[in-house]
Motif scaffolding. Sequence first.
Motif, PDB file in Angstrom:
ATOM      1  N   GLN A  47       0.837  -1.063  -0.006  1.00 49.55           N
ATOM      2  CA  GLN A  47       0.031  -0.059   0.002  1.00 49.55           C
ATOM      3  C   GLN A  47       0.927   1.202   0.103  1.00 49.55           C
ATOM      4  O   GLN A  47       2.169   0.852   0.229  1.00 49.55           O
ATOM      5  N   ASN A  48       0.441   2.169  -0.282  1.00 46.96           N
ATOM      6  CA  ASN A  48       1.190   3.712  -0.288  1.00 46.96           C
ATOM      7  C   ASN A  48       1.131   4.149   1.187  1.00 46.96           C
ATOM      8  O   ASN A  48       0.174   3.837   1.924  1.00 46.96           O
ATOM      9  N   SER A  49       2.162   4.915   1.544  1.00 49.78           N
ATOM     10  CA  SER A  49       2.361   5.360   2.852  1.00 49.78           C
ATOM     11  C   SER A  49       1.357   6.624   3.014  1.00 49.78           C
ATOM     12  O   SER A  49       0.823   7.086   1.824  1.00 49.78           O
ATOM     13  N   PRO A  50       1.202   7.098   4.121  1.00 49.24           N
ATOM     14  CA  PRO A  50       0.442   8.369   4.204  1.00 49.24           C
ATOM     15  C   PRO A  50       1.053   9.399   3.776  1.00 49.24           C
ATOM     16  O   PRO A  50       2.478   9.529   3.426  1.00 49.24           O
ATOM     17  N   VAL A  51       0.622  10.691   3.442  1.00 52.10           N
ATOM     18  CA  VAL A  51       1.302  12.002   3.158  1.00 52.10           C
ATOM     19  C   VAL A  51       2.150  12.182   4.284  1.00 52.10           C
ATOM     20  O   VAL A  51       1.431  12.797   5.338  1.00 52.10           O
ATOM     21  N   LEU A  52       3.522  12.308   4.048  1.00 54.90           N
ATOM     22  CA  LEU A  52       4.335  12.884   5.322  1.00 54.90           C
ATOM     23  C   LEU A  52       4.668  14.269   5.008  1.00 54.90           C
ATOM     24  O   LEU A  52       5.191  14.728   4.090  1.00 54.90           O
ATOM     25  N   ILE A  53       4.366  15.040   5.949  1.00 50.58           N
ATOM     26  CA  ILE A  53       4.560  16.629   5.791  1.00 50.58           C
ATOM     27  C   ILE A  53       5.675  16.931   6.671  1.00 50.58           C
ATOM     28  O   ILE A  53       6.286  16.710   7.655  1.00 50.58           O
ATOM     29  N   CYS A  54       6.688  17.433   5.914  1.00 46.83           N
ATOM     30  CA  CYS A  54       7.937  17.978   6.480  1.00 46.83           C
ATOM     31  C   CYS A  54       7.816  19.355   7.268  1.00 46.83           C
ATOM     32  O   CYS A  54       8.460  20.368   6.929  1.00 46.83           O
ATOM     33  N   MET A  55       7.058  19.132   8.414  1.00 46.06           N
ATOM     34  CA  MET A  55       6.587  20.401   9.165  1.00 46.06           C
ATOM     35  C   MET A  55       5.788  19.937  10.266  1.00 46.06           C
ATOM     36  O   MET A  55       5.162  18.880  10.309  1.00 46.06           O
ATOM     37  N   ASP A  56       5.875  20.642  11.359  1.00 45.26           N
ATOM     38  CA  ASP A  56       4.922  20.419  12.609  1.00 45.26           C
ATOM     39  C   ASP A  56       3.881  21.257  12.554  1.00 45.26           C
ATOM     40  O   ASP A  56       3.692  22.045  11.694  1.00 45.26           O
ATOM     41  N   ILE A  57       2.674  20.696  13.025  1.00 46.38           N
ATOM     42  CA  ILE A  57       1.565  21.454  13.011  1.00 46.38           C
ATOM     43  C   ILE A  57       1.296  23.029  13.459  1.00 46.38           C
ATOM     44  O   ILE A  57       0.862  23.735  12.726  1.00 46.38           O
ATOM     45  N   ASN A  58       2.127  23.261  14.304  1.00 42.01           N
ATOM     46  CA  ASN A  58       2.092  24.593  14.974  1.00 42.01           C
ATOM     47  C   ASN A  58       2.983  25.220  13.811  1.00 42.01           C
ATOM     48  O   ASN A  58       2.534  26.568  13.329  1.00 42.01           O
ATOM     49  N   ARG A  59       4.160  25.214  13.010  1.00 45.45           N
ATOM     50  CA  ARG A  59       4.649  25.662  11.823  1.00 45.45           C
ATOM     51  C   ARG A  59       3.872  25.824  10.627  1.00 45.45           C
ATOM     52  O   ARG A  59       3.765  26.879  10.062  1.00 45.45           O
ATOM     53  N   ALA A  60       2.933  24.875  10.695  1.00 41.72           N
ATOM     54  CA  ALA A  60       2.010  24.568   9.501  1.00 41.72           C
ATOM     55  C   ALA A  60       0.994  26.002   9.375  1.00 41.72           C
ATOM     56  O   ALA A  60       0.642  26.236   8.388  1.00 41.72           O
ATOM     57  N   SER A  61       0.607  26.160  10.641  1.00 42.94           N
ATOM     58  CA  SER A  61      -0.314  27.210  10.790  1.00 42.94           C
ATOM     59  C   SER A  61       0.243  28.627  10.771  1.00 42.94           C
ATOM     60  O   SER A  61      -0.461  29.687  10.742  1.00 42.94           O
ATOM     61  N   LYS A  62       1.578  28.730  10.560  1.00 43.99           N
ATOM     62  CA  LYS A  62       2.338  30.016  10.393  1.00 43.99           C
ATOM     63  C   LYS A  62       2.789  30.299   9.089  1.00 43.99           C
ATOM     64  O   LYS A  62       2.953  29.337   8.232  1.00 43.99           O
ATOM     65  N   GLU A  63       3.117  31.510   8.882  1.00 41.45           N
ATOM     66  CA  GLU A  63       3.826  31.908   7.306  1.00 41.45           C
ATOM     67  C   GLU A  63       5.154  31.515   7.510  1.00 41.45           C
ATOM     68  O   GLU A  63       6.049  31.777   8.522  1.00 41.45           O
ATOM     69  N   THR A  64       5.505  30.564   6.517  1.00 41.54           N
ATOM     70  CA  THR A  64       7.106  30.279   6.346  1.00 41.54           C
ATOM     71  C   THR A  64       7.510  30.905   5.220  1.00 41.54           C
ATOM     72  O   THR A  64       7.066  30.710   4.200  1.00 41.54           O
ATOM     73  N   VAL A  65       8.918  31.480   5.566  1.00 44.27           N
ATOM     74  CA  VAL A  65       9.403  32.323   4.457  1.00 44.27           C
ATOM     75  C   VAL A  65      10.706  31.480   3.725  1.00 44.27           C
ATOM     76  O   VAL A  65      11.280  31.077   4.558  1.00 44.27           O
TER      77      VAL A  65
END
Length: 253
Positions: A47-65
């Motif tokens: 099967q395929n793995s889930p989508v792994l995000i190179c980021m934590d949830i807190n960082r994902a909620s902020k602007e990343t430059v």
Amino acid sequence: MRPWALLSAVLWSLVGVGWQRSSLFSKKGFVYGTVGHPVKIYVKLHQNSPVLICMDINRASKETVDPTYSWIGPNENTLTGNSRINITNTGKLVVKDFMESLSGLYTCTLSYKTIKAETQEETTIKKKYNFMIFVNPFAPGWKSVCINSSDCEDATNHNILQARDRIEEFFGRQAYILNHHFNKTIPAMHFVDHSFQVVRIDNCRPGFGKNEGLHSNCASCCVVCSPGTFSPDVDVTCQICVSVHVYGAKSCP
């Protein structure tokens, strides 16, 4: 795989993928990283793995430059896109058609900039996220059992118990027919109601085992044996073998 005596079945913990039930998992099938310790993920064989995000949830909620992403797979190999590895420009990773050899540590390094409003000074920040991915097997034929089910284990267990009840009903009817509709030359058949039982046999396929200490969030799962261990038959646990350096070993060289 956890078969039952007399009846062959495929029992597994989750459909497709076994994830930690936490805020790391989103409804879209994304798994976020966490700083400081690895996120454990259990993927079904092929099967395929889930989508792994190179980021934590807190960082994902902020602007990343100016973010950049760098993925490293098992054996510290730099990952690039290929037929099995899909990496997007935004650092999302999917491993396709997962196999035993793909198990291991996946590490992503996120680099981004912060800018002080007063001085416009730029600072580069780096964060590292670790994902431990383990393969979890299933046997041939599982698709036919789980076509319309969201949980294959529940579906197969229900089917097994239903088969048990029908077998019990068959023997009960046979006993009644032989005792009431045939002459006495046929040997009598006696059946005690509710005496038919299904015995659960707990085991795993070769190269897989259970380890509540290592996989506490998937304690009932048959997970691929880690390097340094092996499982040669239908045992429940992986045995120690220091000369094994791969995942899913079936023997100790």
